[in-house]
Motif scaffolding. Structure first.
Motif, PDB file in Angstrom:
ATOM      1  N   ASP A  97      99.922  13.760  49.428  1.00  0.00           N
ATOM      2  CA  ASP A  97      98.488  14.086  49.104  1.00  0.00           C
ATOM      3  C   ASP A  97      98.711  15.103  47.943  1.00  0.00           C
ATOM      4  O   ASP A  97      97.834  15.159  46.951  1.00  0.00           O
ATOM      5  CB  ASP A  97      97.896  14.984  50.385  1.00  0.00           C
ATOM      6  CG  ASP A  97      97.797  13.897  51.461  1.00  0.00           C
ATOM      7  OD1 ASP A  97      97.689  12.518  51.039  1.00  0.00           O
ATOM      8  OD2 ASP A  97      97.606  14.434  52.468  1.00  0.00           O
ATOM      9  N   GLU A 100      99.284  13.422  44.605  1.00  0.00           N
ATOM     10  CA  GLU A 100      98.058  12.523  44.387  1.00  0.00           C
ATOM     11  C   GLU A 100      97.000  13.428  43.775  1.00  0.00           C
ATOM     12  O   GLU A 100      96.309  13.208  42.532  1.00  0.00           O
ATOM     13  CB  GLU A 100      97.632  12.094  45.565  1.00  0.00           C
ATOM     14  CG  GLU A 100      96.541  10.866  45.017  1.00  0.00           C
ATOM     15  CD  GLU A 100      96.893   9.617  44.243  1.00  0.00           C
ATOM     16  OE1 GLU A 100      96.072   9.190  43.548  1.00  0.00           O
ATOM     17  OE2 GLU A 100      98.023   9.484  44.692  1.00  0.00           O
ATOM     18  N   GLN A 101      96.823  14.942  44.119  1.00  0.00           N
ATOM     19  CA  GLN A 101      95.839  15.577  43.814  1.00  0.00           C
ATOM     20  C   GLN A 101      96.361  16.157  42.284  1.00  0.00           C
ATOM     21  O   GLN A 101      95.361  16.274  41.323  1.00  0.00           O
ATOM     22  CB  GLN A 101      95.719  16.913  44.504  1.00  0.00           C
ATOM     23  CG  GLN A 101      95.025  16.578  45.928  1.00  0.00           C
ATOM     24  CD  GLN A 101      94.986  17.723  46.764  1.00  0.00           C
ATOM     25  OE1 GLN A 101      95.682  18.792  46.468  1.00  0.00           O
ATOM     26  NE2 GLN A 101      94.391  17.760  47.935  1.00  0.00           N
ATOM     27  N   GLU A 104      95.663  13.208  39.760  1.00  0.00           N
ATOM     28  CA  GLU A 104      94.401  13.295  39.423  1.00  0.00           C
ATOM     29  C   GLU A 104      93.804  14.047  38.495  1.00  0.00           C
ATOM     30  O   GLU A 104      92.961  13.928  37.355  1.00  0.00           O
ATOM     31  CB  GLU A 104      93.409  13.229  40.738  1.00  0.00           C
ATOM     32  CG  GLU A 104      92.052  13.118  40.599  1.00  0.00           C
ATOM     33  CD  GLU A 104      91.607  11.617  39.990  1.00  0.00           C
ATOM     34  OE1 GLU A 104      90.677  11.478  39.525  1.00  0.00           O
ATOM     35  OE2 GLU A 104      92.410  10.573  40.509  1.00  0.00           O
ATOM     36  N   ARG A 107      95.058  13.463  35.104  1.00  0.00           N
ATOM     37  CA  ARG A 107      94.283  12.257  34.481  1.00  0.00           C
ATOM     38  C   ARG A 107      92.952  12.902  34.058  1.00  0.00           C
ATOM     39  O   ARG A 107      92.309  12.438  32.898  1.00  0.00           O
ATOM     40  CB  ARG A 107      93.946  11.197  35.463  1.00  0.00           C
ATOM     41  CG  ARG A 107      95.119  10.094  35.812  1.00  0.00           C
ATOM     42  CD  ARG A 107      94.644   9.177  36.610  1.00  0.00           C
ATOM     43  NE  ARG A 107      95.727   8.662  37.685  1.00  0.00           N
ATOM     44  CZ  ARG A 107      95.768   8.815  39.051  1.00  0.00           C
ATOM     45  NH1 ARG A 107      94.754   9.275  39.494  1.00  0.00           N
ATOM     46  NH2 ARG A 107      96.701   8.601  39.326  1.00  0.00           N
ATOM     47  N   ALA A 108      92.422  13.836  34.956  1.00  0.00           N
ATOM     48  CA  ALA A 108      90.946  14.511  34.303  1.00  0.00           C
ATOM     49  C   ALA A 108      91.271  15.046  33.180  1.00  0.00           C
ATOM     50  O   ALA A 108      90.563  15.141  32.215  1.00  0.00           O
ATOM     51  CB  ALA A 108      90.370  15.144  35.534  1.00  0.00           C
ATOM     52  N   ARG A 111      91.259  12.626  30.039  1.00  0.00           N
ATOM     53  CA  ARG A 111      90.265  12.134  30.048  1.00  0.00           C
ATOM     54  C   ARG A 111      89.465  13.164  29.110  1.00  0.00           C
ATOM     55  O   ARG A 111      88.711  12.831  27.936  1.00  0.00           O
ATOM     56  CB  ARG A 111      89.390  11.745  31.100  1.00  0.00           C
ATOM     57  CG  ARG A 111      89.631  10.324  31.625  1.00  0.00           C
ATOM     58  CD  ARG A 111      88.600   9.997  32.518  1.00  0.00           C
ATOM     59  NE  ARG A 111      89.593   9.407  33.723  1.00  0.00           N
ATOM     60  CZ  ARG A 111      89.301  10.462  34.949  1.00  0.00           C
ATOM     61  NH1 ARG A 111      88.411  11.166  35.066  1.00  0.00           N
ATOM     62  NH2 ARG A 111      90.209   9.907  35.882  1.00  0.00           N
TER      63      ARG A 111
END
Length: 119
Positions: A97, A100-101, A104, A107-108, A111
């Motif tokens: 977990d 995964e955080q 993420e 990725r943010a 972007r």
């Protein structure tokens, strides 16, 4: 071997409680030594020895069978305990977990940089 008192009594007599040695005494098995027992042929002595050996082996097999069953139950209990503990400990782990955080969030940020560079 054992000789039962019932074999020595005359037919038609019932065993009555009383002192040993009296007529009608209760039948109890007594231990005899086949080698010293008068009136036994060598074949009868050999047969008695075979029967006694077979009885000892049956008792030993029963004892070993019960020990084997207890050992199997013990090993099974330990195996199930380890299996259950493994599932419990894996369900408590949160490292995937956290990864995964972090992925993420990366990725943010990527972007956001891509949008900032495109503007």
């Amino acid at each position: 071997m054992w000789r039962h008192g019932a074999a020595r009594r005359r037919p038609g007599k019932m065993a009555a409680p009383g002192k040993p040695g009296e007529p009608g005494e209760a039948a109890f098995a007594r231990r005899i030594d086949p080698a010293r027992e008068p009136g036994l042929s060598p074949e009868q002595r050999r047969l008695m020895a075979q029967v006694e050996l077979a009885q000892r082996q049956r008792v030993l097999q029963r004892r070993l069978r019960s020990r084997n069953v207890l050992l199997a139950l013990g090993i099974g209990a330990v195996t199930l305990g380890i299996y259950g503990y493994t599932f419990y400990s894996v369900s408590q782990e949160r490292f995937l977990d956290d990864l995964e955080q972090e992925a993420e969030a990366a990725r943010a940020r990527a972007r956001a940089r891509a949008e900032g560079a495109a503007s």
